[in-house]
Design a protein around this motif. Structure first.
Motif, PDB file in Angstrom:
ATOM      1  N   ASP A 133      47.415  40.106  30.233  1.00 48.68           N
ATOM      2  CA  ASP A 133      48.493  41.083  30.378  1.00 48.68           C
ATOM      3  C   ASP A 133      48.070  42.384  29.714  1.00 48.68           C
ATOM      4  OD1 ASP A 133      50.927  42.237  30.973  1.00 48.68           O
ATOM      5  OD2 ASP A 133      52.087  40.464  30.385  1.00 48.68           O
ATOM      6  N   ARG A 134      48.920  43.391  29.810  1.00 51.77           N
ATOM      7  CA  ARG A 134      48.614  44.698  29.255  1.00 51.77           C
ATOM      8  C   ARG A 134      48.473  44.613  27.741  1.00 51.77           C
ATOM      9  NH1 ARG A 134      51.550  48.900  26.948  1.00 51.77           N
ATOM     10  NH2 ARG A 134      50.789  51.010  27.405  1.00 51.77           N
ATOM     11  N   GLU A 151      50.058  45.696  37.619  1.00 55.27           N
ATOM     12  CA  GLU A 151      50.031  44.277  37.246  1.00 55.27           C
ATOM     13  C   GLU A 151      48.702  43.628  37.633  1.00 55.27           C
ATOM     14  OE1 GLU A 151      52.681  40.215  37.960  1.00 55.27           O
ATOM     15  OE2 GLU A 151      53.123  42.043  39.097  1.00 55.27           O
ATOM     16  N   THR A 152      48.110  44.090  38.739  1.00 55.07           N
ATOM     17  CA  THR A 152      46.854  43.506  39.203  1.00 55.07           C
ATOM     18  C   THR A 152      45.656  43.942  38.360  1.00 55.07           C
ATOM     19  OG1 THR A 152      46.718  45.303  40.813  1.00 55.07           O
ATOM     20  CG2 THR A 152      47.609  43.207  41.585  1.00 55.07           C
TER      21      THR A 152
END
Length: 483
Positions: free
Chosen positions: A272-273, A284-285
């Motif tokens: 995740d970020r 998100e990708t």
């Protein structure tokens, strides 16, 4: 002309016993299909022995020359005395000639009191055949016959095709290789440093995983950047496979299971970020490559442990939770189950649509394509996948929720007409007792809620119009039925 190989024997007339030994060797070679040229066989009274020897050395039909080396032969050769000394003057230039590298071989008859071989000085640095020891005589005699026939015991196999990955984009190095070698050596050697070396190896991967972060290039399709990025990680994946195999085979106490668990835990922040990502916007990708690798590494680890029947290590991966610090920021539970390693890889679904490949499981197909050269089959990974899916489904049914683990590799099990191997073996009660810990059950009936929930077919994984029967893949009706 006789098709049998022709070999000339050069030797010294040291004493009658030695001469008889040479004749016996010639007879043995003759029995092995070698046409031996020897003064005892081919010279008669009045013949010129030196001329005979010179003719044998220079005859293009005589492909092999044996130099029978005992003390007398070595001394006369080095001192250039007697007939052997004359032979040495003719042979030595040939031995040094690059064109005749494979025509001459020293056959050692005896050694000195210190065990050193009696060899001519001009031959001292070359490989010889040792018939001086009766214990190894048969083995060395075979070497001699193979040499005469140009049929060495060890021959290079057919050279295959150049690996495709050599023509792909240069790999992104994570600097793991020296740490990997130390860890493998320590684990296989059962060294006290094995635990520390393994921890060090896993730590360098987790630390340098950041190097794999993709910076979007607007001139390229995003999915092409994704493919280039994960293609560069095949060497790393292969290293990890060897590590998992070594742990399964050599860690008999299971002490490295916690280290494998912590390694996977260390990859979670990349899914995740990150908190320190200094960008105004993100997609998100952007993290799909990390999600894909986490998933791939996880099922490969499970597959390796299952193959070695290290169900204790599988149980640790499937039953112990993982710390996810990021969840604390959002007020969520910081301890998560193994399904964190199976998330949607939207980039590959987009690629499937963009290229109109119509794959039922784009993730599963990419995993399969990356197996080339590993010796691992998609069915072994499908079995590992099914174990993970079934374990996740046990939890989901118990909590009346949907399974968090989507089985990408089960697409390759659609045509199976019976259970996976470990479930077929688990028809035995003893074997079932070994595998049940992976699913946190005590008896076969504990699977009943899942089997009942799947009875309607609504929970079964589907690929296009085909659904997967977990009852079939489990061999559920026969589990733990045999003593």
């Amino acid at each position: 002309m006789d098709s049998k190989p022709r070999a000339f024997i050069s030797y010294s007339w040291s004493n009658p016993e030695h001469e008889q030994w040479v004749v016996d060797l010639a007879d043995e070679l003759g029995d092995s299909g070698v046409h031996v040229l020897l003064d005892k066989f081919d010279l008669r009274e009045g013949h010129d022995s030196i001329a005979f020897m010179e003719r044998m050395v220079n005859d293009p039909d005589v492909k092999k020359v044996l130099l029978i080396c005992d003390k007398v032969y070595a001394d006369k050769t080095n001192n250039r005395t007697g007939g052997v000394g004359t032979e040495a003057q003719i042979i030595s230039p040939k031995v040094y000639s690059e064109a005749d590298q494979n025509k001459f071989v020293a056959v050692l008859k005896e050694r000195d009191d210190e065990g050193k071989p009696y060899l001519p000085t001009y031959y001292a640095s070359r490989i010889y055949i040792d018939l001086s020891n009766q214990e190894n005589y048969a083995q060395e005699f075979e070497r001699l016959v193979r040499w005469i026939n140009d049929k060495p015991l060890y021959q290079r196999k057919h050279i295959g095709q150049r690996p495709a990955y050599l023509d792909e984009e240069p790999e992104i190095s994570l600097g793991t290789t020296p740490y990997f070698r130390r860890a493998i050596d320590a684990i296989k050697g059962n060294k006290p440093s094995a635990g520390g070396a393994l921890t060090e190896y896993f730590k360098i991967i987790a630390t340098n995983f950041e190097r794999l972060r993709i910076v979007r290039d607007q001139s390229k399709e995003w999915d092409e950047q994704f493919i280039e990025n994960v293609s560069s990680t095949i060497p790393l994946r292969n290293e990890l496979n060897q590590i998992f195999e070594a742990i399964a085979a050599y860690d008999t106490t299971g002490e490295f299971g916690s280290k494998v668990h912590r390694f996977f835990e260390s990859l979670i922040p990349y899914f995740d970020r990150p908190a320190n990502l200094n960008v105004g916007s993100w997609f998100e990708t952007d993290f799909d490559n990390f999600k894909f690798l986490g998933y791939e590494f996880f099922i490969h680890a499970l597959a390796a442990f299952i193959a070695h029947e290290r169900f204790d290590l599988c149980s640790r991966l499937l039953n112990e939770h993982y710390y996810n610090e990021r969840n604390q920021t959002f007020g969520q539970d910081t301890m998560v189950d193994f399904s964190v390693f199976c998330d949607s890889i939207k980039t590959l679904h987009y690629r499937n649509e963009r290229m109109d490949t119509r794959l039922f499981s784009p993730v599963g197909m990419l995993i399969k394509e990356r197996l080339t050269g590993t010796g691992i089959t998609e069915f072994k990974l499908a079995q590992a996948e099914f174990v993970a899916y079934l374990r996740s489904e046990m939890t989901a049914v118990a909590s009346d929720s949907w399974c968090k683990w989507w089985p990408y590799m089960l697409v390759f099990a659609r045509r199976m007409h019976g259970p996976f191997e470990i479930f077929a073996r688990a028809q035995s009660k003893a074997y079932f007792d070994r595998v049940k810990g992976m699913f946190a059950v005590q008896k076969a009936d504990d699977f009943s809620p899942v089997l009942e929930a799947h009875g309607s077919g609504q929970r079964a994984p589907r690929y296009d119009y085909e659904s997967i029967s977990i009852s079939l893949l489990m061999g559920a009706d026969k589990l733990a039925t045999r003593d």
